[in-house]
Design an enzyme around this catalytic site. Structure first.
Site, mmCIF file in Angstrom:
data_model
loop_
_atom_site.group_PDB
_atom_site.id
_atom_site.type_symbol
_atom_site.label_atom_id
_atom_site.label_comp_id
_atom_site.label_asym_id
_atom_site.label_seq_id
_atom_site.Cartn_x
_atom_site.Cartn_y
_atom_site.Cartn_z
ATOM 1 C CG ASP A 245 -1.788 -1.252 1.280
ATOM 2 O OD1 ASP A 245 -2.319 -1.647 0.236
ATOM 3 O OD2 ASP A 245 -1.869 -1.851 2.370
ATOM 4 C CD GLN B 218 1.083 -8.845 -2.333
ATOM 5 O OE1 GLN B 218 1.878 -9.470 -3.006
ATOM 6 N NE2 GLN B 218 -0.160 -8.679 -2.729
ATOM 7 N N GLY C 95 -4.021 -4.464 -4.412
ATOM 8 C CA GLY C 95 -5.055 -3.511 -4.809
ATOM 9 C C GLY C 95 -4.367 -2.218 -5.187
ATOM 10 C CG HIS C 96 -1.460 -1.899 -7.543
ATOM 11 N ND1 HIS C 96 -0.630 -2.618 -8.349
ATOM 12 C CD2 HIS C 96 -1.005 -2.086 -6.276
ATOM 13 C CE1 HIS C 96 0.297 -3.216 -7.597
ATOM 14 N NE2 HIS C 96 0.071 -2.922 -6.341
ATOM 15 C CB THR C 97 -6.120 3.076 -5.563
ATOM 16 O OG1 THR C 97 -6.532 2.017 -4.696
ATOM 17 C CG2 THR C 97 -7.269 4.046 -5.755
ATOM 18 C CE LYS D 243 3.490 -2.356 -4.353
ATOM 19 N NZ LYS D 243 3.007 -2.101 -2.993
HETATM 20 P P1 IMP Z 1 -2.386 -12.889 1.881
HETATM 21 O O1 IMP Z 1 -1.435 -12.307 0.910
HETATM 22 O O2 IMP Z 1 -3.822 -12.704 1.522
HETATM 23 O O3 IMP Z 1 -2.041 -14.306 2.223
HETATM 24 O O4 IMP Z 1 -2.215 -12.078 3.275
HETATM 25 C C1 IMP Z 1 -1.037 -12.132 4.054
HETATM 26 C C2 IMP Z 1 -0.705 -10.759 4.635
HETATM 27 O O5 IMP Z 1 -0.323 -9.874 3.572
HETATM 28 C C3 IMP Z 1 -1.869 -10.071 5.354
HETATM 29 O O6 IMP Z 1 -1.346 -9.323 6.431
HETATM 30 C C4 IMP Z 1 -2.417 -9.124 4.298
HETATM 31 O O7 IMP Z 1 -3.094 -8.025 4.863
HETATM 32 C C5 IMP Z 1 -1.143 -8.712 3.607
HETATM 33 N N1 IMP Z 1 -1.335 -8.262 2.216
HETATM 34 C C6 IMP Z 1 -1.528 -9.045 1.138
HETATM 35 N N2 IMP Z 1 -1.647 -8.290 0.036
HETATM 36 C C7 IMP Z 1 -1.496 -7.016 0.424
HETATM 37 C C8 IMP Z 1 -1.468 -5.771 -0.294
HETATM 38 O O8 IMP Z 1 -1.586 -5.693 -1.507
HETATM 39 N N3 IMP Z 1 -1.286 -4.668 0.482
HETATM 40 C C9 IMP Z 1 -1.087 -4.717 1.812
HETATM 41 N N4 IMP Z 1 -1.108 -5.858 2.509
HETATM 42 C C10 IMP Z 1 -1.295 -6.992 1.818
#
Ligand code: IMP
Length: 429
Positions: free
Chosen positions: A14, A225, A41-43, A17
């Site tokens: 977040d 991420q 989630g890219h806004t 990017k």
């Molecule tokens: P997962 O990727 O759904 O398995 O989640 C594992 C961890 O990564 C959790 O803490 C999520 O909130 C975090 N996470 C996964 N994708 C994102 C992202 O795009 N942005 C921020 N946190 C993320």
């Protein structure tokens, strides 16, 4: 002009990017997602309109750019089809502009059910995943039982393999997690319409990228991420299941390090984290309220409130090294507008020994107290500023101090959500 660029997050995701990728892909031939899945989630804000992309690379909004979803990404065919249709509804055609790796593992309903069932069983020890099936899909890949995009090309074999895998998952879902069983025929029924839709897009993306390199075409690699959600280098087990640090580009695309010319680390001017796990500079006071309200710090995938904190340069310096960063891009500087003072975490104090530790082990991040440097805030609005010299003096000092601590240049500063709210600093070019 920079050639092949990697854009990745230096915190917990977040960092903003998507907007930076959108800005820097204008003159590129390809934009490539290399890890993660639709947990991202890219806004993007274009002409005042908000577009959220989860799987399709952000650079796709430029109609001269071809998007690639490479082998390191786990792909939900249903979500991908939905996202393509969402873009087409907004008159953004991806016709002949999206290529999918034949080797991408699929995310199917049983991965999602498993992800959700596990989190439920963990109770207060849950990881706080996005519930999108990411972890189970990567497990299937490593266990060598994954269905991949190439498997969509043979319906008969697909049905046979699907039946076996669903049987394996049902055993766990029903016996261990006490959840409902899944009917593989329903998964197959839902999957069939995606096959026609995606069939022609499925190719050998590694070969396409090698050709692009031979033709000297520019490629932008888009990370998802952030560095401390990396499966190897993050705050394990509170991480995602892919390599969100630089190695993910190489394994996730088949492009070697020699072909990566510039690695840009995107860093929010403060810190946020969604889900559970260590967060050294976390705030729980009025500043948290300011940051989460002004920065709209709610997850674009799950809508969850993000935890907030001051900028943490201890972890940032670690991210600089892990990723071999060429430069930083600071985002959401405008969110700090109006604060009386701004803190930068510069070291940690071990809670047990009271020792000040400059290079703490990541396993100690839960047992430390952050040490801060205090800087004056600025009252002037920085929203939408496009030149460095127009920033308030205190904001420029803040930027210079981050450069001094991290020892790498800050080449870009994002000052608002719109694609043009950006300062390009001389060192970029
Ligand atoms: P997962 O990727 O759904 O398995 O989640 C594992 C961890 O990564 C959790 O803490 C999520 O909130 C975090 N996470 C996964 N994708 C994102 C992202 O795009 N942005 C921020 N946190 C993320």
């Amino acid at each position: 002009m920079k050639k092949n660029i990697v854009i990745l997050g230096t915190q917990w995701g977040d960092e903003g990017k998507g907007k930076i990728v959108d800005s820097l892909t204008q003159d590129s031939a390809y934009v490539v997602r290399y890890q993660g899945g639709h947990n991202a989630g890219h806004t993007l804000v274009v002409n005042g309109e908000k577009i959220i992309l989860h799987l399709i690379p952000s650079g796709i909004l430029h109609d001269n750019v071809i998007g690639i979803i490479a082998n390191g990404v786990v792909v939900s065919p249903l979500e991908l089809m939905k996202e393509i249709k969402m873009l087409e509804k907004r008159s953004i055609s991806i016709n002949n502009r999206l290529i999918l790796s034949h080797a991408s593992p699929l995310i199917l309903q049983y991965h999602i059910d498993m992800d959700v069932a596990r989190e439920k069983k963990l109770g207060i020890n849950a990881l706080g995943t996005t519930g999108r099936g990411i972890g189970p899909a990567y497990e299937d890949k490593v266990a060598r039982r994954a269905l991949r995009l190439s498997d969509l090309k043979d319906e008969k074999k697909l049905a046979i393999r699907l039946e076996k895998i669903v049987d394996y998952y049902n055993h766990q879902l029903v016996s261990f997690y006490h959840q409902k069983s899944i009917d593989y025929k329903i998964i197959l029924r839902d999957l069939l319409p995606t096959i026609d839709f995606l069939y022609d897009m499925i190719q050998d993306t590694t070969a396409i990228l090698h050709q692009a390199i031979a033709d000297k075409k520019k490629i932008v690699f888009e990370g998802a991420q952030g560095s401390f959600l990396d499966i190897d280098h993050g705050t394990y087990p509170y991480v995602t299941s892919s390599n969100s640090t630089i190695g993910g580009v190489i394994t996730g695309t088949g492009v070697g390090p020699k072909n990566l010319d510039y690695i840009l680390g995107v860093t929010k001017a403060y810190s946020t984290r969604v889900g559970y796990g260590p967060f050294p500079s976390e705030l729980f006071n009025n500043i948290d309220k300011h940051l989460s309200h002004k920065g709209n710090e709610f997850g674009s995938t799950t809508g969850r409130k993000r935890r907030t904190g001051w900028l943490d340069t201890v972890s940032l310096c670690r991210a600089v090294k892990i990723n071999s960063l060429s430069a930083l891009c600071i985002t959401k500087l405008d969110v700090l507008d109006g604060l009386d003072e701004i803190k930068i975490c510069i070291s940690y104090k071990n809670n047990h020994t009271s020792e000040i530790i400059k290079y703490p082990s990541i396993d100690d991040w839960e047992n430390i107290t952050p040490i801060y440097e205090i800087h004056p805030g600025w009252k002037k609005k920085t929203l939408g500023i496009k030149k460095l010299e127009d920033l308030p003096y205190a904001a420029r000092n803040y930027i210079s101090r981050i450069e001094e601590i991290t020892q790498i240049p800050i080449d870009l500063i994002s000052t608002g959500p719109d694609r043009f709210d950006i300062i390009f600093i001389n060192s970029y070019n």
